[in-house]
Design a protein around this motif. Structure first.
Motif, short mmCIF file in Angstrom:
data_model
loop_
_atom_site.label_atom_id
_atom_site.label_comp_id
_atom_site.label_asym_id
_atom_site.label_seq_id
_atom_site.Cartn_x
_atom_site.Cartn_y
_atom_site.Cartn_z
N LYS A 5 -7.29 7.48 10.98
CA LYS A 5 -6.00 7.35 11.69
C LYS A 5 -6.21 7.35 13.20
O LYS A 5 -5.55 6.60 13.92
CB LYS A 5 -5.09 8.50 11.29
CG LYS A 5 -3.77 8.56 12.01
CD LYS A 5 -2.98 9.77 11.57
CE LYS A 5 -1.74 9.93 12.42
NZ LYS A 5 -1.05 11.18 12.11
N ASP A 84 -8.80 5.26 3.55
CA ASP A 84 -7.40 5.42 3.95
C ASP A 84 -7.35 6.14 5.29
O ASP A 84 -8.39 6.49 5.86
CB ASP A 84 -6.58 6.13 2.86
CG ASP A 84 -7.06 7.54 2.56
OD1 ASP A 84 -7.55 8.23 3.48
OD2 ASP A 84 -6.94 7.97 1.40
N LYS A 86 -6.67 9.07 6.10
CA LYS A 86 -7.15 10.45 6.13
C LYS A 86 -8.66 10.58 5.93
O LYS A 86 -9.20 11.67 6.04
CB LYS A 86 -6.43 11.26 5.05
CG LYS A 86 -4.95 11.39 5.30
CD LYS A 86 -4.27 12.13 4.18
CE LYS A 86 -2.76 12.06 4.36
NZ LYS A 86 -2.05 12.02 3.10
N GLU A 108 -3.48 1.86 2.92
CA GLU A 108 -2.56 2.99 2.86
C GLU A 108 -1.35 2.58 2.02
O GLU A 108 -0.74 1.55 2.29
CB GLU A 108 -2.14 3.36 4.29
CG GLU A 108 -1.52 4.71 4.43
CD GLU A 108 -2.49 5.88 4.24
OE1 GLU A 108 -1.99 6.97 3.95
OE2 GLU A 108 -3.72 5.71 4.36
N ASP A 109 -1.03 3.36 1.01
CA ASP A 109 0.09 3.07 0.11
C ASP A 109 -0.02 1.67 -0.49
O ASP A 109 0.94 0.89 -0.50
CB ASP A 109 1.44 3.22 0.84
CG ASP A 109 1.67 4.64 1.34
OD1 ASP A 109 1.26 5.59 0.64
OD2 ASP A 109 2.23 4.79 2.44
N ALA A 110 -1.22 1.32 -0.92
CA ALA A 110 -1.53 0.03 -1.57
C ALA A 110 -1.34 -1.18 -0.64
O ALA A 110 -1.25 -2.30 -1.10
CB ALA A 110 -0.73 -0.14 -2.85
N LYS A 111 -1.27 -0.94 0.67
CA LYS A 111 -1.14 -2.03 1.64
C LYS A 111 -2.27 -1.93 2.65
O LYS A 111 -2.67 -0.84 3.06
CB LYS A 111 0.19 -1.92 2.39
CG LYS A 111 1.41 -2.21 1.55
CD LYS A 111 2.65 -2.12 2.40
CE LYS A 111 3.89 -2.34 1.54
NZ LYS A 111 5.11 -2.17 2.32
N ALA A 113 -3.76 -1.64 6.02
CA ALA A 113 -3.26 -1.11 7.28
C ALA A 113 -4.14 -1.51 8.46
O ALA A 113 -3.78 -1.29 9.61
CB ALA A 113 -3.16 0.41 7.20
#
Length: 142
Positions: A5, A84, A86, A108-111, A113
């Motif tokens: 992130k 991801d 994190k 992230e969340d199946a998308k 990023a």
């Protein structure tokens, strides 16, 4: 803990991709235009693979395939390692070292990023170390 992130939030949020039917030549043109060495292969929002300069060298040039006639789907790397937001910086470095790869798609969340490179990690670690050194110097001086 320093994580993906922290890198992604400071990068451009542009995600460069092509679809699986794109010719290798057209993908190389995108890579040249954007000054990048890896390109995600996506079908709509679904991540299908990655195409890198290494894929080009090993799967096109060395085997005598035509860049103009070969679709990316035939030569992309489809067994992807992703991370991801994190995922720790240390974990990313471990993955890249173990798998001998230079790019990691961030999902992230199946998308998708974004994507981070070994260069992004090195730059981040150097900046983080500089900050630590400055903090220690300030602490010692006061």
């Amino acid at each position: 803990m320093k994580c993906v992130k922290h890198i992604v939030q400071n990068k451009s949020n542009a995600i460069y991709s092509v679809n699986p039917d794109t010719s290798v030549l057209d993908a190389l043109q995108v890579m040249m235009d954007k000054n990048i060495s890896a390109l995600l292969v996506m079908e709509g929002p679904e991540l299908m693979g990655i195409f890198t300069e290494r894929d080009y060298a090993r799967k096109i040039i060395l085997v005598g395939k035509s860049s103009k006639e070969t679709p990316i789907a035939d030569v992309m790397t489809s067994r992807l390692e992703t991370v991801d937001m994190k995922t720790s910086i240390d974990q990313c470095m471990q993955i890249m070292t173990t798998r001998h790869i230079r790019h990691l798609p961030v999902v992230e969340d199946a998308k998708v990023a974004g994507m981070i490179s070994i260069g992004d990690l090195v730059k981040f670690v150097i900046e983080d170390q500089k900050q630590t050194i400055e903090q220690l110097q300030t602490y010692i001086s006061s």
